[in-house]
Design an enzyme around this catalytic site. Structure first.
Site, PDB file in Angstrom:
ATOM      1  N   GLY A  43       0.847  -1.283  -0.091  1.00 47.48           N
ATOM      2  CA  GLY A  43      -0.008  -0.151  -0.192  1.00 47.48           C
ATOM      3  C   GLY A  43       0.743   1.240  -0.017  1.00 47.48           C
ATOM      4  O   GLY A  43       0.182   2.482   0.044  1.00 47.48           O
TER       5      GLY A  43
ATOM      6  N   GLU B 136       9.516   4.818   7.019  1.00 44.62           N
ATOM      7  CA  GLU B 136       9.465   4.576   8.378  1.00 44.62           C
ATOM      8  C   GLU B 136      10.346   5.793   9.437  1.00 44.62           C
ATOM      9  O   GLU B 136      10.819   5.556  10.429  1.00 44.62           O
ATOM     10  CB  GLU B 136      10.130   3.168   8.715  1.00 44.62           C
TER      11      GLU B 136
END
Length: 757
Positions: free
Chosen positions: A485, A713
């Site tokens: 995604g 991240e």
């Protein structure tokens, strides 16, 4: 900026239309002839001996085709690193939610009814729920014998410390010591020494798609598997080992993932699904409910952390000691490493010459923990950045100034000795502060707080891609990596289109199954744009060379005189051959599709990326209510290959960080998760997002194609610390644990300003 046609353009997700129109078929949508539904009965106790199990009434229920207990299965244990988890509990249950009995039936309702007919007699055992308590001599042992728990060697790509697995400390799975310099000498140089403790509860990844698996065993015994997993090739190896077959007897099929955030790397129910299929002789599907996800998924580790830092008279850090204790729950099986690797961030992006970090991972009788976006880093960075704020306050320094005095700059060694190049830490910090208006006047009850973090682009494991020219002159790129995604397929499409100078619609990216795709580690660790991107570039170069060879033959000239540009082969003498014409001729000669493989194995990366975030909050001192007014997120980035998906990653990460900061808490009472639905477990929504400002500090220095870096991240990690620091700035209440709630702020404001409990 070079004159790129596709790279650098804000291209929407290639898989987006299928997802929003419902054409995408997730694992839960798979329907096979004769397929049964599988369901599991789970333990109601955190620690108990199984005295007896009676499944006779369940097995007799019409529509039930298989009922299994642990005694029916081979004694093989599962895990991504430590093989310590049984398929179904045998003799003992170790957490509330552990699978004990599995049923396959004609429908999900029949399977559920069958589970109500199973009778189990338990004998409750003493349990331990806190990681610090678990290390005491008198603590109950979650596992009495770990000597049979196999594991592979510790991978080379992780930062190695003094790694001890199952040391002689009660319930400890691993104890890792990262050291650099001489901390005793560093503390001796300090004018003052500061020590603070922090804790972070578990949180769930919050993906939309719950774990699902489908198993079909072919007449010859070969297994077709669908499962919600981001690393199909690794899953194939683990699944094959878990059922005792060779890998080539298993095919992991493709299906879109409805989110991952680190939580889709395990086999979850797929092995018990296999055994139900084997027993019943029918395909079986299992789909976890969200209650099961929250009860028995693999949430982020809870952590208890103590940091001690020495600071000299000029406000520069001389040494740091950190003790980080993570609760891994009842089993260590859900993580691919022996430790929680985010512990390496306990030094932060600061110039600290002497560092000693101890990372302990401990069994408790709670839900087994797993990986979640930047594993371990959000917990550790909350402690590090709160600790930095505490020190700045006690020194009477502005938190921004204290960080700037200690932030890494070019030529510095990072706390664990890394020698990064092109360090943009201070630039990123200043960009966040300037954009946020750090020094601007504030109204009463308004505060600003900073969080700072760095993470290098992922560089581990091989990546591969197969690029083909089709008879219609389009290009197909096959990857073995799932798009979780994040937009990775879109970026790969842009790379191919850019290199061939073709429109995006001439390039199709597909995920191959484990029979057809080349081996690929898959998504994780902020690696795909770098690793899969470089593999794609290698495939492009190989295919272009092969096409030029063929074209040269058609053009009757030497290959080294031919170039391929924007769909045209150009000869040295002005000769031209259109790619469509070439493809038609090549196809007529049986030469298409023509495919080439690109395989990439990385060198160690030499750069890291910094993220600085400033939260601005308004606190109602009468109620403790915290309103997040604005969040500024600044990122040290390389070339941005796709501004749209890049920003999407940033905004999604910020939302996830806000959830951990303000609302999310997987409540565990007496070992049982009590927030078992998404009404009680409060994920943030779009209505919770504050004004968001993004600042990009750009440089062309990353290891990804076109000098890109990674961003996946980064934006979720430092948000909780920034929010907690802003609350302290606003009303003087220091919160040493998450989430930041009105109750804690209210209580802290009426005690001594410290609401650590």
């Amino acid at each position: 900026m070079p004159d790129w046609r596709s790279v650098g353009q804000p291209v929407a997700h290639v898989e987006g239309p299928d997802k929003v129109t419902g054409r995408a078929r997730y694992t839960a949508d798979i329907a096979l002839p004769g397929m049964l539904w599988g369901k599991c009965l789970r333990s109601p106790f955190p620690h108990a001996r199984i005295r007896s199990i009676d499944v006779s009434q369940a097995a007799a229920l019409p529509g039930v085709h298989a009922v299994l207990t642990g005694a029916d299965l081979p004694e093989r244990r599962l895990g991504r690193f430590f093989l310590d988890m049984p398929v179904l509990a045998r003799d003992v249950v170790r957490f509330v939610g552990e699978k004990v009995v599995a049923v396959a039936a004609e429908s999900a309702d029949i399977a559920e009814e069958a589970l109500t007919l199973v009778e189990i007699e338990y004998e409750e055992l003493p349990a331990v729920f806190d990681a610090l308590e678990a290390m005491r001599d008198a603590a109950p042992r979650v596992h009495t014998d770990t000597s049979r728990y196999a594991h592979p060697p510790i991978p080379d790509f992780v930062h190695h410390g003094g790694d001890r697995l199952f040391p002689a400390i009660p319930n400890v799975v691993s104890q890792v010591r990262y050291t650099h310099g001489d901390t005793e000498a560093g503390f001796a140089r300090a004018a003052r020494i500061f020590e603070h403790s922090f804790s972070v509860p578990p949180v769930h990844q919050g993906y939309l798609e719950p774990h699902a698996s489908v198993v079909h065993i072919e007449p010859g015994g070969r297994v077709q598997l669908w499962l919600s997993n981001k690393t199909p090739f690794i899953a194939r190896a683990q699944f094959a080992a878990g059922i005792g077959l060779d890998e080539d007897r298993v095919c992991v099929n493709t299906a879109p993932l409805g989110g991952d955030f680190g939580g889709k790397g395990s086999l979850m129910d797929s092995v018990v699904c296999y055994h139900l299929a084997a027993r019943s002789g029918r395909p079986v599907k299992m789909v976890m409910s969200y209650t099961e996800e929250l009860m028995a998924g693999n949430p982020r580790h809870a952590a208890t952390m103590t940091l001690k830092s020495g600071v000299d008279a000029e406000g520069r850090i001389t040494a740091r000691h950190a003790r980080l204790v993570f609760s891994c729950g009842a089993y260590a099986a859900f993580t691919p490493l022996h430790t929680v690797h985010g512990g390496v961030h306990a030094g932060g992006p600061y110039r600290i010459p002497h560092v000693d970090i101890e990372v302990v991972r401990t069994y408790t009788n709670t839900v087994p923990a797993g990986h979640m976006r930047a594993p371990g880093a959000p917990q550790v960075v909350f402690a590090v950045e709160s600790h930095m704020d505490c020190i700045a306050h006690e020194l009477g320094l502005d938190p921004l100034e204290f960080r700037l005095r200690n932030a890494l700059e070019e030529g510095d060694r990072a706390p664990l000795g890394e020698e990064w190049r092109t360090i943009r830490c201070k630039e990123t910090l200043r960009a966040a502060a300037d954009t946020a208006g750090w020094g601007d006047e504030k109204a009463p009850g308004v505060g600003r707080g900073i969080g700072l973090y760095d993470r290098e682009p992922g560089a581990f494991g091989p990546s591969s891609a197969i690029l083909s020219l089709n008879p219609d002159a389009s290009l197909s790129l096959m990857t073995g990596a799932a798009d979780t995604g994040t937009g990775s397929f879109t970026v790969l499409q842009q790379i191919v289109a850019e290199e061939f100078q073709l429109p995006l619609e001439r390039v199709r990216v597909v995920q191959g199954d484990t029979d057809t795709a080349a081996w690929e580690v898959g998504a994780g660790g902020s690696r795909l744009t770098h690793m899969a991107g470089q593999a794609t570039l290698l495939a492009v170069r190989a295919l272009k060379a092969a096409l030029i060879d063929l074209a040269a033959r058609q053009m009757d000239c030497a290959a080294d005189t031919v170039q391929l540009q924007a769909g045209q082969f150009l000869g040295q003498d002005g000769q031209r051959l259109d790619l469509h014409t070439f493809a038609a001729q090549a196809d007529a000669q049986g030469q298409l599709p023509l495919s080439r493989l690109g395989s990439y194995v990385p060198d160690p990366v030499e750069v890291t990326s910094f993220c600085a975030q400033v939260a601005e909050v308004e606190v109602d001192f009468q109620t403790g209510q915290v309103s997040l007014r604005k969040l500024t997120t600044a990122h040290d980035v390389g070339t941005v290959l796709n501004p749209l998906t890049h920003q999407g990653q940033i905004e999604g990460g910020v939302a996830q960080g806000l959830g951990q900061a303000l609302t999310e808490h997987l409540l565990i009472q007496d070992g049982a998760v009590s927030s078992l639905n998404l009404g009680d477990y409060k994920l943030p929504t779009s209505m919770d997002m504050p004004e968001l400002q993004t600042a990009l500090v750009e440089s062309r220095s990353g290891p990804a194609p076109y000098a890109g870096k990674a961003v996946g991240e980064h934006s979720n990690v430092a948000v909780p610390a920034a929010v907690a620091n802003a609350v302290f700035d606003a009303v003087g209440v220091r919160l040493n644990n998450l989430p930041v709630t009105a109750e804690k702020v209210y209580r802290g404001g009426r005690t001594d300003g410290d609401s650590a409990s």
